[in-house]
Design an enzyme around this catalytic site. Structure first.
Site, PDB file in Angstrom:
ATOM      1  N   HIS A 210       0.977  -1.322   0.288  1.00 49.74           N
ATOM      2  CA  HIS A 210      -0.383   0.474   0.153  1.00 49.74           C
ATOM      3  C   HIS A 210       0.867   0.886   0.421  1.00 49.74           C
ATOM      4  O   HIS A 210       2.102   0.907   0.396  1.00 49.74           O
ATOM      5  CB  HIS A 210      -0.981   0.050   1.512  1.00 49.74           C
TER       6      HIS A 210
ATOM      7  N   ASP B  56      -7.709  -3.947   0.029  1.00 48.96           N
ATOM      8  CA  ASP B  56      -8.666  -4.299  -1.665  1.00 48.96           C
ATOM      9  C   ASP B  56      -8.752  -5.409  -2.553  1.00 48.96           C
ATOM     10  O   ASP B  56      -8.645  -5.641  -2.773  1.00 48.96           O
ATOM     11  CB  ASP B  56      -7.501  -3.392  -2.571  1.00 48.96           C
TER      12      ASP B  56
END
Length: 437
Positions: free
Chosen positions: A313, A371
């Site tokens: 991330h 995600d």
């Protein structure tokens, strides 16, 4: 550090070309890095700062969300996201983000009731949908319809009236799932399904999305819990691109519906809200779990541009704190739906195993992020990939509204006006057309 202490701590900036120097105040928040107050930099030195993407610039003061990417921490109003996701629900965390404290039981009941009473949309909006092509992307529809809300709700446009701000905030949070479900139904050619006041926020959305008038639709408690948890995990994430867009639009005094429509437009970008959709596209490119080794090798190669989406991330340099909760939810959903032989989901689980065990990923802390799991969950629940970012927008509306309200109430607030490093032509004389070579 109090205000007096903040003024006492400074850093000195010196311009070597002129010999001038200026002391800049250093400010401290509750937690996190200190910031240099550069508001008087231009007046004192004649210089601006240069920070593409504003990645080293604090654009505002905020008491809503805190992220520590190095340790993998996300706090809503001081409460850790993992505790909220496990013990709270989307309405309770929404109240928290809007008001700063967790609600008492009576406060929560009233808040839920107030939101529920705003879930219906103006009936003329159904005609508005007919102006879109059937194959329009749901985000295009969502952006247009939310922006149009200001043409229907004139009684909540005065941003200087606290009562009208509350009404607008509740309307946006309540109507976003209804509009999103309508966009989905419109793309299928199915009739719109009205909201039901006896269902929870997540249950209501699933019912409006997947039910049809000709038969009863029972919402699975496990699926509604998963949907609600996705909403909690995505409600706010500090000053990201879409939130900053909402604040920037709001700084001009624009009405709240226009500001949230601007946030939706920003979220639509694949570098922001489209990450979970990119995960499924990547899985489609890999094709089968037997091909994982080849693609993992490509991801490790510096000469190959292939990217394994859903791992690591930009903000979190450690494990995404939302991912641990989402991982368990993912497995709960797959078990509830009895999905055992879906090749793409099999592939995803195999890829997850490698990422959690392979030294290359572990050493670089490229863990599966939120995600990765949310994309798998939404696919398993029956959502097309085009709806993934729409679901993100439903959740993020809470954070956008909270941030917008904080921005409006900030006495130091100013209209957003970034500066630039101009690299074009210097002033030059105009040449008449007849004299140009």
């Amino acid at each position: 550090m109090d205000a007096k202490d903040q003024k006492a701590e400074t850093v000195t900036l010196k311009d070597n070309s002129t010999g001038k120097s200026i002391d800049m105040p250093v400010l401290s928040g509750t937690v996190g890095p200190k910031v240099i107050d550069i508001r008087k930099l231009y007046g004192g030195t004649g210089h601006f700062t240069y920070d593409p993407g504003y990645t080293a610039t604090g654009s505002c003061k905020s008491a809503i969300t805190y992220i520590d990417g190095d340790v993998g921490e996300l706090l809503y109003r001081g409460y850790s996201i993992d505790e909220l996701a496990k013990h709270s629900d989307s309405m309770e965390s929404a109240y928290l983000l809007l008001n700063g404290e967790l609600p008492t039981k009576p406060q929560k009941e009233k808040f839920v009731r107030d939101i529920t009473l705003h879930t219906m949309v103006h009936e003329q909006l159904s005609m508005f949908f007919r102006g879109f092509r059937r194959d329009a992307h749901p985000m295009a529809v969502l952006c247009g319809v939310v922006g149009a809300l200001s043409a229907f709700y004139h009684d909540s446009l005065d941003i200087n009236d606290p009562r009208q701000r509350v009404i607008a905030s509740y309307r946006l949070i309540a109507k976003m799932p209804t509009i999103a479900a309508m966009a989905y139904k419109y793309s299928l050619g199915q009739p719109f399904v009205y909201p039901r006041n006896d269902l929870s926020y997540a249950e209501n959305f699933l019912h409006m999305t997947f039910s049809v008038p000709c038969e009863e639709y029972k919402v699975s408690p496990i699926l509604s819990k998963a949907m609600d948890r996705i909403f909690v995990l995505h409600q706010d994430h500090e000053q990201n691109a879409s939130t900053s867009t909402v604040r920037m639009a709001g700084s001009s005094g624009a009405n709240p519906f226009a500001c949230i429509a601007a946030g939706i437009a920003s979220l639509w970008g694949p570098a922001h809200g489209g990450a979970n959709e990119a995960v499924l596209k990547m899985l489609g490119e890999i094709g089968h779990k037997d091909n994982i080794g080849e693609f993992v090798k490509r991801a490790k190669s510096k000469e190959d541009n292939f990217v394994l989406y859903g791992f690591g991330h930009r903000v979190y340099k450690n494990y995404d704190p939302r991912a641990a909760v989402m991982r368990q939810t993912c497995h709960d959903v797959l078990a509830e739906l009895g999905i055992k032989d879906d090749p793409q989901l099999e592939l995803a689980m195999a890829l997850e195993k490698i990422a959690l065990e392979d030294d290359y990923f572990v050493q670089r802390k490229l863990y599966p992020n939120v995600d990765f799991y949310s994309g798998i969950i939404l696919k398993a629940m029956g959502f097309p990939t085009s709806m993934f970012t729409v679901l993100f927008a439903i959740a993020r509306t809470v954070g956008w509204v909270a941030q917008w309200n904080e921005m409006v109430e900030d006495p130091e607030g100013k209209i957003g006006r970034p500066r630039q490093l101009y690299i074009g032509k210097a002033r030059r004389p105009y040449v008449l057309l007849k004299d140009r070579a």
